[in-house]
Motif scaffolding. Sequence first.
Motif, short mmCIF file in Angstrom:
data_model
loop_
_atom_site.label_atom_id
_atom_site.label_comp_id
_atom_site.label_asym_id
_atom_site.label_seq_id
_atom_site.Cartn_x
_atom_site.Cartn_y
_atom_site.Cartn_z
N PHE A 174 -7.29 13.13 -26.81
CA PHE A 174 -6.58 13.16 -25.53
C PHE A 174 -5.25 13.89 -25.66
O PHE A 174 -4.89 14.72 -24.82
CB PHE A 174 -6.36 11.74 -25.02
CG PHE A 174 -5.52 11.68 -23.77
CD1 PHE A 174 -6.06 12.04 -22.56
CD2 PHE A 174 -4.21 11.25 -23.84
CE1 PHE A 174 -5.28 11.99 -21.41
CE2 PHE A 174 -3.44 11.20 -22.70
CZ PHE A 174 -3.97 11.56 -21.47
N ASP A 175 -4.51 13.62 -26.73
CA ASP A 175 -3.22 14.26 -26.94
C ASP A 175 -3.39 15.76 -27.14
O ASP A 175 -2.64 16.57 -26.61
CB ASP A 175 -2.51 13.63 -28.13
CG ASP A 175 -1.11 14.19 -28.33
OD1 ASP A 175 -0.40 14.34 -27.33
OD2 ASP A 175 -0.76 14.48 -29.48
N HIS A 176 -4.39 16.14 -27.91
CA HIS A 176 -4.64 17.56 -28.16
C HIS A 176 -5.08 18.28 -26.89
O HIS A 176 -4.71 19.43 -26.66
CB HIS A 176 -5.69 17.72 -29.26
CG HIS A 176 -5.93 19.13 -29.65
ND1 HIS A 176 -4.98 19.91 -30.25
CD2 HIS A 176 -7.02 19.93 -29.49
CE1 HIS A 176 -5.47 21.11 -30.46
NE2 HIS A 176 -6.71 21.15 -30.01
N ALA A 177 -5.85 17.62 -26.05
CA ALA A 177 -6.35 18.25 -24.83
C ALA A 177 -5.27 18.40 -23.77
O ALA A 177 -5.32 19.32 -22.96
CB ALA A 177 -7.52 17.45 -24.27
N THR A 178 -4.28 17.51 -23.75
CA THR A 178 -3.27 17.55 -22.70
C THR A 178 -1.96 18.18 -23.14
O THR A 178 -1.09 18.41 -22.30
CB THR A 178 -2.98 16.13 -22.19
OG1 THR A 178 -2.52 15.32 -23.27
CG2 THR A 178 -4.21 15.51 -21.57
N ALA A 179 -1.79 18.47 -24.42
CA ALA A 179 -0.52 19.01 -24.91
C ALA A 179 -0.48 20.52 -24.77
O ALA A 179 -1.49 21.21 -24.92
CB ALA A 179 -0.32 18.63 -26.37
N ASP A 180 0.69 21.03 -24.46
CA ASP A 180 0.92 22.47 -24.42
C ASP A 180 1.48 22.87 -25.78
O ASP A 180 2.68 22.74 -26.03
CB ASP A 180 1.90 22.81 -23.30
CG ASP A 180 2.14 24.29 -23.18
OD1 ASP A 180 1.25 25.08 -23.56
OD2 ASP A 180 3.23 24.67 -22.68
N LEU A 181 0.60 23.30 -26.67
CA LEU A 181 1.01 23.59 -28.03
C LEU A 181 1.62 24.98 -28.12
O LEU A 181 0.99 25.97 -27.78
CB LEU A 181 -0.19 23.49 -28.97
CG LEU A 181 -0.89 22.13 -29.01
CD1 LEU A 181 -2.10 22.19 -29.91
CD2 LEU A 181 0.07 21.06 -29.47
N ASN A 182 2.87 25.03 -28.55
CA ASN A 182 3.57 26.28 -28.76
C ASN A 182 4.43 26.11 -30.01
O ASN A 182 5.51 25.53 -29.94
CB ASN A 182 4.43 26.64 -27.55
CG ASN A 182 5.07 28.00 -27.70
OD1 ASN A 182 4.96 28.65 -28.74
ND2 ASN A 182 5.75 28.45 -26.65
N PRO A 183 3.97 26.61 -31.15
CA PRO A 183 4.73 26.39 -32.38
C PRO A 183 6.09 27.09 -32.39
O PRO A 183 6.96 26.73 -33.16
CB PRO A 183 3.82 26.95 -33.47
CG PRO A 183 2.93 27.91 -32.77
CD PRO A 183 2.77 27.38 -31.38
#
Length: 54
Positions: free
Chosen positions: A20-29
């Motif tokens: 759930f966290d991976h699907a809803t997070a906006d990942l930008n390193p």
Amino acid sequence: MTRRVTAPLAIALVGLLILFDHATADLNPYKAPPLLALGSGTAASGGFCGAMPD
């Protein structure tokens, strides 16, 4: 008997939380804060409740 039910259930819930966290997070390193800011020059943000007012 309860460990055979509880342990897989707990692991499944943790896995669902990660998905759930991976699907809803906006990942930008490139926008992420440093993992450890020891000596990085990054100033601390936020306040300290015990500090005296200026």
